[in-house]
Design an enzyme around this catalytic site. Structure first.
Site, PDB file in Angstrom:
ATOM      1  N   ARG A  63       0.836  -1.198   0.000  1.00  0.00           N
ATOM      2  CA  ARG A  63       0.000   0.000   0.000  1.00  0.00           C
ATOM      3  C   ARG A  63       0.874   1.253   0.000  1.00  0.00           C
ATOM      4  NH1 ARG A  63      -5.250  -1.456   1.264  1.00  0.00           N
ATOM      5  NH2 ARG A  63      -5.490  -3.543   2.154  1.00  0.00           N
ATOM      6  N   LYS A 122      -3.185  -1.209   6.557  1.00  0.00           N
ATOM      7  CA  LYS A 122      -4.598  -0.967   6.824  1.00  0.00           C
ATOM      8  C   LYS A 122      -5.062  -1.749   8.051  1.00  0.00           C
ATOM      9  CE  LYS A 122      -9.074  -1.079   4.424  1.00  0.00           C
ATOM     10  NZ  LYS A 122      -9.740  -1.441   3.142  1.00  0.00           N
ATOM     11  N   HIS A 135      -2.663   1.631  -5.973  1.00  0.00           N
ATOM     12  CA  HIS A 135      -3.574   0.564  -5.589  1.00  0.00           C
ATOM     13  C   HIS A 135      -3.916  -0.343  -6.772  1.00  0.00           C
ATOM     14  CE1 HIS A 135      -5.400  -0.614  -1.852  1.00  0.00           C
ATOM     15  NE2 HIS A 135      -6.490  -0.983  -2.475  1.00  0.00           N
ATOM     16  N   ARG A 194      -1.479  -3.002  -6.837  1.00  0.00           N
ATOM     17  CA  ARG A 194      -1.799  -4.007  -5.822  1.00  0.00           C
ATOM     18  C   ARG A 194      -2.867  -4.973  -6.335  1.00  0.00           C
ATOM     19  NH1 ARG A 194      -1.403  -4.886  -0.412  1.00  0.00           N
ATOM     20  NH2 ARG A 194      -3.213  -5.671   0.705  1.00  0.00           N
ATOM     21  N   HIS A 250      -3.426  -9.841   3.754  1.00  0.00           N
ATOM     22  CA  HIS A 250      -4.839  -9.909   4.144  1.00  0.00           C
ATOM     23  C   HIS A 250      -4.974 -10.703   5.446  1.00  0.00           C
ATOM     24  CE1 HIS A 250      -5.938  -9.481  -0.388  1.00  0.00           C
ATOM     25  NE2 HIS A 250      -5.815  -8.302   0.197  1.00  0.00           N
ATOM     26  N   TYR A 278     -10.243 -12.137  -5.448  1.00  0.00           N
ATOM     27  CA  TYR A 278      -9.399 -12.007  -6.642  1.00  0.00           C
ATOM     28  C   TYR A 278      -9.443 -13.245  -7.532  1.00  0.00           C
ATOM     29  CZ  TYR A 278      -7.416  -7.807  -4.566  1.00  0.00           C
ATOM     30  OH  TYR A 278      -7.248  -6.554  -4.036  1.00  0.00           O
TER      31      TYR A 278
END
Length: 348
Positions: A174, A201, A274, A277, A301, A310
Site C-alpha cells: 500500500r 490498513k 492501488h 496491488r 490480508h 481475486y
C-alpha cells in the site's frame, strides 16, 4: 454538590461533534490517518445540518434527507456512489455508538443505524499489460533526458520514480506502507523488505521477499539515500532528498498522487499504486500454480475472504469454458435423435 453533579451530567449529554470526536480519539488511541477518516464525514454532515446542531439534536429524517441530497440517483446524477455513502455512514454510526455508550450523546439509538445502501459490485480495477509497458517507457525516456540534458525532466527525478513504480509492481504494498519504509526495513543480503504496521490498513507488519528484478532498483535507492544523508530510521522513499524542485522534509501522499497523475497522462489511462496491488493479486490468482495462502501472505490480508475476491477467470478462460460446453451439448443433441439434423436441413 447535587446541582454541580447535575450540571456536569447535562454538559456531558450535550457534547458537540468535535468533543465526541476528541473523546473517541483519546480513548481508542487512533492513528492520524484513522482520525482523518472520521473528521471528513463529520465535517460534511455538519455542513449539511448546520454547524450549531448537536449530535443529540440529529434525527433519522435528517440523515435520510442528507443521503437523498448527496447520493447519486436519477435526480442527482452528480452525487456520490453508494460505497462512498456507506463509508460516511459507517464512521458516523461508530461515532454515535461511542457517544451514546459513554453518555456524551443523549439518545437511545444512533440515527445512522440501518442506513447502509446496497453497493454495486464491480470488478477490481487493474492495470493492463500495455499500461505497465507505457509507464516504464515514459520513465525511461525521462531518465535518459535527465542524463543527456543534465536538467529535470517532467517526471523528476525519473530514476527515483522508476524505483517507486517497480516497488509497487513487484510487492503490491500500500502507498502508506511505502511511505513508512526506512533503510532499516530493507535487507539486501537477506533479500527481504519489511512493510511496517504503521502504514498497513490492518496494523499488521508484513515481511516480503525482494525479487531478482526489484533488487537492482532498491540497491540504487539505498546507495543514493545514504549519499544524500538519509539515516537508518529516516524515510527512505523520499523524493525531496533527490529532487531540485522540492524541499520538504518527508514525502507525503500528495506528492505521490501528483506523480501518478502525471504518469497517467503519459500512459493514456489511470495508473495508481492501488491498481498495482490489485493487478498483482489478480495475476497471482490467475496463474496455474496459484496458491490462496501464499497470495494472502503477499497481500497482507488478515481475512482470507479478501483474497478469494481475486479469484476471477479472464474472458479467454470463460470463452473456452463456454465453447467446450457448446461443442459437447451440440454433439449430445445430434446423438439424441440420429438423422434428425440431416432431415431438418433437407426439408428446409
Amino acid at each position: 454538590m447535587v446541582r454541580r453533579w447535575s450540571r456536569r451530567m447535562q454538559r456531558m449529554h450535550n457534547c458537540d461533534f468535535q468533543q465526541v470526536l476528541q473523546e473517541m480519539f483519546a480513548e481508542r488511541w487512533l492513528s492520524p490517518k484513522t482520525q482523518s477518516s472520521y473528521t471528513g464525514p463529520v465535517s460534511l454532515f455538519r455542513r449539511y445540518v448546520g454547524q450549531h446542531v448537536l449530535p443529540s439534536e440529529v434525527s433519522r429524517r435528517d440523515v435520510l434527507n442528507w443521503r437523498l441530497a448527496i447520493v447519486k440517483s436519477s435526480s442527482n446524477p452528480s452525487g456520490i456512489a453508494e460505497s462512498s455513502w456507506n463509508n460516511y455512514a459507517r464512521h458516523l454510526k461508530s461515532l454515535y455508538r461511542f457517544g451514546i455508550s459513554h453518555d456524551l450523546i443523549q439518545l437511545q439509538t444512533s440515527p445512522f443505524e440501518n442506513m447502509f445502501l446496497r453497493e454495486k459490485k464491480r470488478g477490481r480495477k487493474t492495470l493492463r499489460d500495455m499500461d505497465i509497458v507505457f509507464a516504464r517507457e515514459a520513465l525511461e525516456l525521462c531518465r535518459r533526458y535527465e542524463v543527456v540534458k543534465g536538467e529535470p525532466a517532467p517526471m523528476h527525478p525519473a530514476w527515483f520514480w522508476q524505483v517507486v513504480v517497480e516497488t509497487f509492481y513487484h510487492t503490491g504494498i500500500r502507498l502508506n506502507q511505502l511511505l513508512s519504509i526506512t533503510p532499516s526495513d530493507i535487507h539486501l543480503k537477506r533479500r527481504r523488505l519489511i512493510a511496517s504496521a504503521e502504514g498497513a490498513k490492518n496494523n499488521y507488519e508484513a515481511v516480503l521477499p525482494i525479487t531478482d528484478a526489484l533488487s537492482p532498483y532498491l540497491v540504487t535507492l539505498m546507495t543514493s539515500a545514504q549519499a544524500a544523508g538519509c539515516k537508518r530510521y529516516d524515510q527512505l522513499f523520499n523524493v525531496n532528498l533527490f529532487s531540485v524542485r522540492t524541499r520538504r522534509e518527508t514525502m507525503d501522499v500528495w506528492q505521490v498522487e501528483r506523480f501518478f497523475n502525471q504518469l497517467s497522462r503519459y500512459c493514456g489511462s489511470r495508473v495508481t499504486p492501488h491498481r498495482f496491488r490489485h493487478s498483482l493479486a489478480t495475476d497471482l490468482m490467475r496463474s496455474k500454480g496459484r496458491d490462496l495462502y501464499l497470495t494472502q501472505q503477499v497481500c497482507g490480508h488478515t481475512d482470507i475472504r479478501s483474497t478469494i475476491e481475486y479469484i476471477r477467470p479472464d474472458l479467454d478462460t470463460l470463452r473456452d469454458y463456454l465453447e467446450q460446453r457448446h461443442s459437447h451439448k451440440e454433439q449430445s443433441l445430434k446423438d439424441a435423435v440420429p438423422g434428425w439434423n440431416n432431415q431438418y436441413l433437407s426439408s428446409s
